[in-house]
Every structure is written in C-alpha cells, then in structure tokens.
Scaffold this motif. Sequence first.
Motif, PDB file in Angstrom:
ATOM      1  N   UNK A  47       0.466  -1.139   0.319  1.00 12.05           N
ATOM      2  CA  UNK A  47      -0.002  -0.666   0.179  1.00 12.05           C
ATOM      3  C   UNK A  47       0.555   1.492  -0.162  1.00 12.05           C
ATOM      4  N   UNK A  48       1.982   1.457   0.912  1.00 16.92           N
ATOM      5  CA  UNK A  48       2.739   2.549   1.022  1.00 16.92           C
ATOM      6  C   UNK A  48       3.292   2.270  -0.106  1.00 16.92           C
ATOM      7  N   UNK A  49       3.866   1.560  -1.260  1.00 19.67           N
ATOM      8  CA  UNK A  49       4.508   1.711  -2.128  1.00 19.67           C
ATOM      9  C   UNK A  49       3.639   2.066  -3.542  1.00 19.67           C
ATOM     10  N   UNK A  56      12.716   2.332   1.562  1.00 14.07           N
ATOM     11  CA  UNK A  56      12.767   2.850   3.407  1.00 14.07           C
ATOM     12  C   UNK A  56      11.408   2.486   4.196  1.00 14.07           C
ATOM     13  N   UNK A  57      11.078   3.585   3.901  1.00 16.02           N
ATOM     14  CA  UNK A  57       9.615   3.927   4.217  1.00 16.02           C
ATOM     15  C   UNK A  57       8.295   2.876   4.972  1.00 16.02           C
ATOM     16  N   UNK A  58       8.284   2.423   3.120  1.00 17.09           N
ATOM     17  CA  UNK A  58       7.825   1.260   3.561  1.00 17.09           C
ATOM     18  C   UNK A  58       7.819  -0.019   4.340  1.00 17.09           C
ATOM     19  N   UNK A  59       9.018  -0.031   4.496  1.00 19.15           N
ATOM     20  CA  UNK A  59       9.501  -1.323   4.790  1.00 19.15           C
ATOM     21  C   UNK A  59       9.671  -0.838   6.300  1.00 19.15           C
ATOM     22  N   UNK A 184      -5.664   7.858  -0.520  1.00 21.95           N
ATOM     23  CA  UNK A 184      -4.646   6.667  -0.806  1.00 21.95           C
ATOM     24  C   UNK A 184      -5.212   6.343  -2.422  1.00 21.95           C
ATOM     25  N   UNK A 185      -6.725   5.874  -2.608  1.00 26.24           N
ATOM     26  CA  UNK A 185      -7.015   5.760  -4.012  1.00 26.24           C
ATOM     27  C   UNK A 185      -6.941   6.403  -4.629  1.00 26.24           C
ATOM     28  N   UNK A 186      -6.318   8.197  -4.271  1.00 26.10           N
ATOM     29  CA  UNK A 186      -6.581   8.645  -5.423  1.00 26.10           C
ATOM     30  C   UNK A 186      -5.751   9.179  -5.724  1.00 26.10           C
ATOM     31  N   UNK A 187      -4.292   8.638  -5.040  1.00 30.03           N
ATOM     32  CA  UNK A 187      -2.678   8.620  -4.675  1.00 30.03           C
ATOM     33  C   UNK A 187      -2.728   7.444  -5.540  1.00 30.03           C
ATOM     34  N   UNK A 188      -3.161   6.428  -5.722  1.00 27.55           N
ATOM     35  CA  UNK A 188      -2.456   5.037  -6.512  1.00 27.55           C
ATOM     36  C   UNK A 188      -2.756   5.408  -7.707  1.00 27.55           C
ATOM     37  N   UNK A 189      -3.879   5.946  -8.606  1.00 27.70           N
ATOM     38  CA  UNK A 189      -4.090   6.356  -9.347  1.00 27.70           C
ATOM     39  C   UNK A 189      -2.757   7.818 -10.739  1.00 27.70           C
ATOM     40  N   UNK A 190      -2.889   8.604  -9.676  1.00 25.11           N
ATOM     41  CA  UNK A 190      -2.723   9.565  -9.875  1.00 25.11           C
ATOM     42  C   UNK A 190      -0.779   9.490  -9.937  1.00 25.11           C
TER      43      UNK A 190
END
Length: 198
Positions: A47-49, A56-59, A184-190
Amino acid sequence: MASGSPVQHGGDDKLSTTTDQNFLQKHVSFFDRNHDGIVYPWETFKGFRAIGCGYVLSTFAALFINIGLSRKTRRGKFPSLLFPIEIKNIHFAKHGSDSGVYDTEGRFVSSKFEEIFLKHAHTHPNALTSDEVMAMLKANREPKDFLGWLAGFTEWKILYVLCKDKNGLLQRETIKAVYDGSLFERMEKEKESAKKNA
Ligand code: HEM
Ligand SMILES: [Ca+2]
C-alpha cells in the motif's frame, strides 16, 4: 455519513461492502490489498509503495504499524507472529494525543474536523502550514503520552510530506480525504497515470 458496525457474514472476517464501514475502517482498507478484512505487513508495504513511498519508508511503516497495532485489534486472541491487523477492530488501535476526529468507534466527528481549522488555520482558512500542523500536534498532546505524541507526529508528518501542495499547504480536502481513505486511492491512481505518461 457512512457509519455503524460492519456487517459480518458467516462468522468470517470479511466486511460486506466498503459502504458498511466506518471512516477509520475506510482509512485502513486501502491497505487490505486482497480485501479479506485483514492487513498483513506485506500489504501495508504494498500500500505504501502504491502511493509512491520508497522502499525504506514502506518497510519501516509495515514493521512499525503492524507490530504496533496487530495485538490491539486481536483482543483475546493469541499474538500472531504474522502481525495481522483486523480491520473490524481497528478502533481499538486508536492512540492518545490525537485530534478526536475519529471517535472511539472509528466514526468521523465533523465538529472536531471543523475545530482543526477554527483553532489552527490562521494563515489560510482552509489549509494548514507546516508550523500550524506542529502547533496542532502540540495542542493535542496529553501529558506524558509519549507513544501518542510519536504516533500523531508520524501520521501528520507523513501526510504533510506526501501531500502538501506547491505552496507548502496541507489543504482541507486532502485532510478530509485521509480520514475517509479516499486520498490513498487517488494517490495510487495518480502514481499509475504518471507511470503511463512517463
Ligand atoms: C501514508 C499512510 C498513512 C497516513 C498518511 C496516515 C495518516 C493518518 C492521520 C493524519 C490520522 C489522523 C490522526 C488524528 O486524527 O490526529 C490517522 C489516524 C489513524 N491511522 Fe493512519 N495513516 C496512514 C496509514 C495507516 C495505516 C496503514 C494504518 C493501519 C493499518 C493506519 C491506522 C490509523 C489509525 C488506527 C488511526 C486512528 C488514530 C487515532 O485517532 O487515535 N494508518 N492516520
Ligand atoms: Ca488482506
């Protein structure tokens, strides 16, 4: 407002549809990549990726969030080394020194949301500067609640760094969208469309 208890089917952990979820459940459901009602560390990582964070942040996020919250959402169950987070119980993972915009059941409290801007948005009525975010965090601090301070700081700092606009402002609609998870959905689409156009 979509609120109330999630509807359960056949004793499993699945939530019937996202419309039955309260705002806090929606906030975390983006990270439930296979929609089974549980967020595992590798799903937090994915999700973070997906919203554009580095490895690093995602881990770190996956480790800290899942190790920190798993047990709170599995009351009465034996701790699991897979650190699953049960979305239906995510309200038990609330911490102190927060804004109070999520109530104890995970529902959205509009008056508390409005209070953020009434109390802290001095430069622009519908946005927060970096200093105003810090001032809000300080104002929300409960005495000696060090874990709550750290949790609040991390949530708002990551939000600010990822989502501030070109003038360094965290817009009201961005903050609203983090509460209902649609951000989060919007960021993923972008991110996906930026990849296609690259
Ligand atoms: C980039 C990802 C994320 C950002 C930017 C973020 C940001 C935020 C923000 C700003 C709040 C509001 C805090 C307040 O009202 O003071 C919040 C609350 C919360 N978040 Fe997240 N979050 C993220 C991911 C997650 C994940 C993956 C989980 C768990 C699976 C999670 C669980 C929670 C919980 C339980 C709360 C309620 C805290 C409380 O009200 O006491 N968040 N988050
Ligand atoms: Ca899952």
